[in-house]
Design a protein around this motif. Structure first.
Motif, PDB file in Angstrom:
ATOM      1  N   PHE A   1     146.423  40.112-121.628  1.00 40.61           N
ATOM      2  CA  PHE A   1     146.218  38.692-121.889  1.00 40.61           C
ATOM      3  C   PHE A   1     145.115  38.556-122.921  1.00 40.61           C
ATOM      4  CE2 PHE A   1     144.140  34.629-120.915  1.00 40.61           C
ATOM      5  CZ  PHE A   1     145.235  33.784-121.024  1.00 40.61           C
ATOM      6  N   ASP A   2     145.366  37.788-123.968  1.00 42.34           N
ATOM      7  CA  ASP A   2     144.382  37.601-125.031  1.00 42.34           C
ATOM      8  C   ASP A   2     144.537  36.197-125.598  1.00 42.34           C
ATOM      9  OD1 ASP A   2     142.420  38.007-126.917  1.00 42.34           O
ATOM     10  OD2 ASP A   2     143.584  39.389-128.145  1.00 42.34           O
ATOM     11  N   ASP A   3     143.692  35.300-125.162  1.00 43.26           N
ATOM     12  CA  ASP A   3     143.715  33.912-125.597  1.00 43.26           C
ATOM     13  C   ASP A   3     142.321  33.566-126.117  1.00 43.26           C
ATOM     14  OD1 ASP A   3     143.054  30.928-124.831  1.00 43.26           O
ATOM     15  OD2 ASP A   3     145.248  31.028-124.966  1.00 43.26           O
ATOM     16  N   ALA A   4     142.226  33.153-127.372  1.00 42.02           N
ATOM     17  CA  ALA A   4     140.925  32.891-127.999  1.00 42.02           C
ATOM     18  C   ALA A   4     140.122  31.853-127.222  1.00 42.02           C
ATOM     19  CB  ALA A   4     141.123  32.447-129.445  1.00 42.02           C
ATOM     20  N   GLY A   5     140.776  30.800-126.747  1.00 43.63           N
ATOM     21  CA  GLY A   5     140.073  29.768-125.986  1.00 43.63           C
ATOM     22  C   GLY A   5     139.521  30.302-124.675  1.00 43.63           C
ATOM     23  N   VAL A   6     140.323  31.093-123.979  1.00 42.75           N
ATOM     24  CA  VAL A   6     139.870  31.680-122.709  1.00 42.75           C
ATOM     25  C   VAL A   6     138.759  32.695-122.978  1.00 42.75           C
ATOM     26  CG1 VAL A   6     140.557  33.110-120.731  1.00 42.75           C
ATOM     27  CG2 VAL A   6     142.048  31.264-121.527  1.00 42.75           C
ATOM     28  N   ASN A   7     138.913  33.493-124.021  1.00 43.67           N
ATOM     29  CA  ASN A   7     137.863  34.465-124.358  1.00 43.67           C
ATOM     30  C   ASN A   7     136.524  33.758-124.608  1.00 43.67           C
ATOM     31  OD1 ASN A   7     139.800  36.455-124.175  1.00 43.67           O
ATOM     32  ND2 ASN A   7     140.064  36.655-126.383  1.00 43.67           N
ATOM     33  N   ALA A   8     136.558  32.621-125.307  1.00 48.20           N
ATOM     34  CA  ALA A   8     135.331  31.870-125.579  1.00 48.20           C
ATOM     35  C   ALA A   8     134.739  31.311-124.282  1.00 48.20           C
ATOM     36  CB  ALA A   8     135.617  30.746-126.574  1.00 48.20           C
ATOM     37  N   ARG A   9     135.595  30.785-123.404  1.00 49.94           N
ATOM     38  CA  ARG A   9     135.119  30.272-122.115  1.00 49.94           C
ATOM     39  C   ARG A   9     134.484  31.386-121.286  1.00 49.94           C
ATOM     40  NH1 ARG A   9     139.758  27.234-119.025  1.00 49.94           N
ATOM     41  NH2 ARG A   9     138.060  26.816-117.570  1.00 49.94           N
ATOM     42  N   LEU A  10     135.108  32.566-121.291  1.00 52.40           N
ATOM     43  CA  LEU A  10     134.558  33.702-120.549  1.00 52.40           C
ATOM     44  C   LEU A  10     133.203  34.112-121.102  1.00 52.40           C
ATOM     45  CD1 LEU A  10     137.798  35.855-120.129  1.00 52.40           C
ATOM     46  CD2 LEU A  10     136.570  34.635-118.311  1.00 52.40           C
ATOM     47  N   ALA A  11     133.080  34.136-122.426  1.00 49.93           N
ATOM     48  CA  ALA A  11     131.807  34.526-123.053  1.00 49.93           C
ATOM     49  C   ALA A  11     130.709  33.519-122.700  1.00 49.93           C
ATOM     50  CB  ALA A  11     131.979  34.643-124.563  1.00 49.93           C
ATOM     51  N   ARG A  12     131.035  32.221-122.739  1.00 49.16           N
ATOM     52  CA  ARG A  12     130.033  31.200-122.379  1.00 49.16           C
ATOM     53  C   ARG A  12     129.646  31.332-120.910  1.00 49.16           C
ATOM     54  NH1 ARG A  12     133.383  27.993-125.572  1.00 49.16           N
ATOM     55  NH2 ARG A  12     134.349  27.046-123.732  1.00 49.16           N
ATOM     56  N   ALA A  13     130.633  31.517-120.043  1.00 49.70           N
ATOM     57  CA  ALA A  13     130.365  31.634-118.606  1.00 49.70           C
ATOM     58  C   ALA A  13     129.533  32.876-118.303  1.00 49.70           C
ATOM     59  CB  ALA A  13     131.676  31.677-117.826  1.00 49.70           C
ATOM     60  N   ASP A  14     129.730  33.921-119.079  1.00 49.52           N
ATOM     61  CA  ASP A  14     129.010  35.175-118.840  1.00 49.52           C
ATOM     62  C   ASP A  14     127.510  35.029-119.097  1.00 49.52           C
ATOM     63  OD1 ASP A  14     129.416  37.755-117.859  1.00 49.52           O
ATOM     64  OD2 ASP A  14     129.281  38.623-119.871  1.00 49.52           O
TER      65      ASP A  14
ATOM     66  N   ALA B   1     125.938  28.094-111.022  1.00 53.28           N
ATOM     67  CA  ALA B   1     126.645  27.614-112.219  1.00 53.28           C
ATOM     68  C   ALA B   1     127.613  28.681-112.706  1.00 53.28           C
ATOM     69  CB  ALA B   1     125.653  27.243-113.320  1.00 53.28           C
ATOM     70  N   ARG B   2     127.193  29.926-112.674  1.00 53.18           N
ATOM     71  CA  ARG B   2     128.062  31.042-113.079  1.00 53.18           C
ATOM     72  C   ARG B   2     129.261  31.147-112.138  1.00 53.18           C
ATOM     73  NH1 ARG B   2     127.651  35.864-115.894  1.00 53.18           N
ATOM     74  NH2 ARG B   2     128.764  37.628-115.004  1.00 53.18           N
ATOM     75  N   GLU B   3     129.018  31.118-110.829  1.00 53.46           N
ATOM     76  CA  GLU B   3     130.094  31.219-109.842  1.00 53.46           C
ATOM     77  C   GLU B   3     131.105  30.090-109.999  1.00 53.46           C
ATOM     78  OE1 GLU B   3     128.293  31.395-105.993  1.00 53.46           O
ATOM     79  OE2 GLU B   3     127.227  33.252-106.451  1.00 53.46           O
ATOM     80  N   ARG B   4     130.609  28.858-110.114  1.00 54.41           N
ATOM     81  CA  ARG B   4     131.513  27.703-110.250  1.00 54.41           C
ATOM     82  C   ARG B   4     132.329  27.776-111.536  1.00 54.41           C
ATOM     83  NH1 ARG B   4     127.038  24.903-108.158  1.00 54.41           N
ATOM     84  NH2 ARG B   4     126.432  24.314-110.249  1.00 54.41           N
ATOM     85  N   THR B   5     131.684  28.188-112.633  1.00 51.00           N
ATOM     86  CA  THR B   5     132.388  28.244-113.914  1.00 51.00           C
ATOM     87  C   THR B   5     133.481  29.308-113.889  1.00 51.00           C
ATOM     88  OG1 THR B   5     130.400  27.470-115.042  1.00 51.00           O
ATOM     89  CG2 THR B   5     132.091  28.515-116.408  1.00 51.00           C
TER      90      THR B   5
END
Length: 189
Positions: free
Chosen positions: A112-125, A131-135
């Motif tokens: 799975f490789d989705d630019a939007g999801v990758n960006a969300r994962l990077a921000r959440a990380d 806040a981390r758990e909820r995100t």
């Protein structure tokens, strides 16, 4: 409820499939548990027009290695994902972060490789605490509900029985089960 526990609706499943059945190749290991899961999947998909061929000549480790190669000739691979740390980010990223596809030791077995999801994962990380758990919880639920790069098949259950004399029962969060280092004997009085 992403996967509600109710009687399956075959008519709805057929409507969702929209006649796009066909043939699918399922790779699995050669152990009895793997073969049983493969048979359940095969029987479950047949009514909506997906005819599954099972390839089961893999020892456990070989199946994982074979499916981790991009372009491998399989459509389905039931596997068990476990967290290596008691951190939702580590678990969710290991399964869905597209940047891992370009890394040695890829754990993103769905590719799975989705630019939007990758960006969300990077921000959440970059977050911590609740806040981390909820995100990460929201990201995982959104993926399961809308994009479904993987589908949850089952959740293992582990029971541990202890005598009345044993105390200090603490669940250790990384792999589930009792924290053996914390166990103690109760007073005999």
């Amino acid at each position: 409820h992403i996967y509600p526990l109710r009687r399956p609706n075959l008519a709805r499943a057929k409507a969702l499939a929209r006649g796009r059945g066909g043939r699918a190749m399922l790779w699995t290991c050669n152990l009895p548990g793997c073969l049983a899961r493969a048979e359940i999947i095969r029987r479950s998909l047949a009514p909506i027009g997906i005819h599954v061929t099972v390839k089961s000549d893999f020892p456990v480790g070989a199946a994982v290695v074979a499916t981790s190669k991009r372009g491998a000739n399989f459509d389905l691979f039931p596997f068990m994902a476990t967290a290596d740390l008691p951190d939702p980010g580590s678990f969710v990223r290991s399964l869905f972060d597209g940047s891992l596809l370009r890394a040695t030791g890829n754990t993103n077995v769905s590719y799975f490789d989705d630019a939007g999801v990758n960006a969300r994962l990077a921000r959440a990380d970059r977050l911590s605490g609740r806040a981390r758990e909820r995100t990460f919880d929201r990201i995982a639920a959104d993926l399961a509900r809308n994009q479904a790069p993987i589908a949850v098949f089952s959740q293992p259950y582990q029971a541990e029985f202890v005598s009345k004399r044993l105390g200090c029962l603490i669940e250790q969060p990384a792999f589930g089960g009792l924290n053996l280092a914390a166990l103690c004997l109760r007073d005999k009085s």
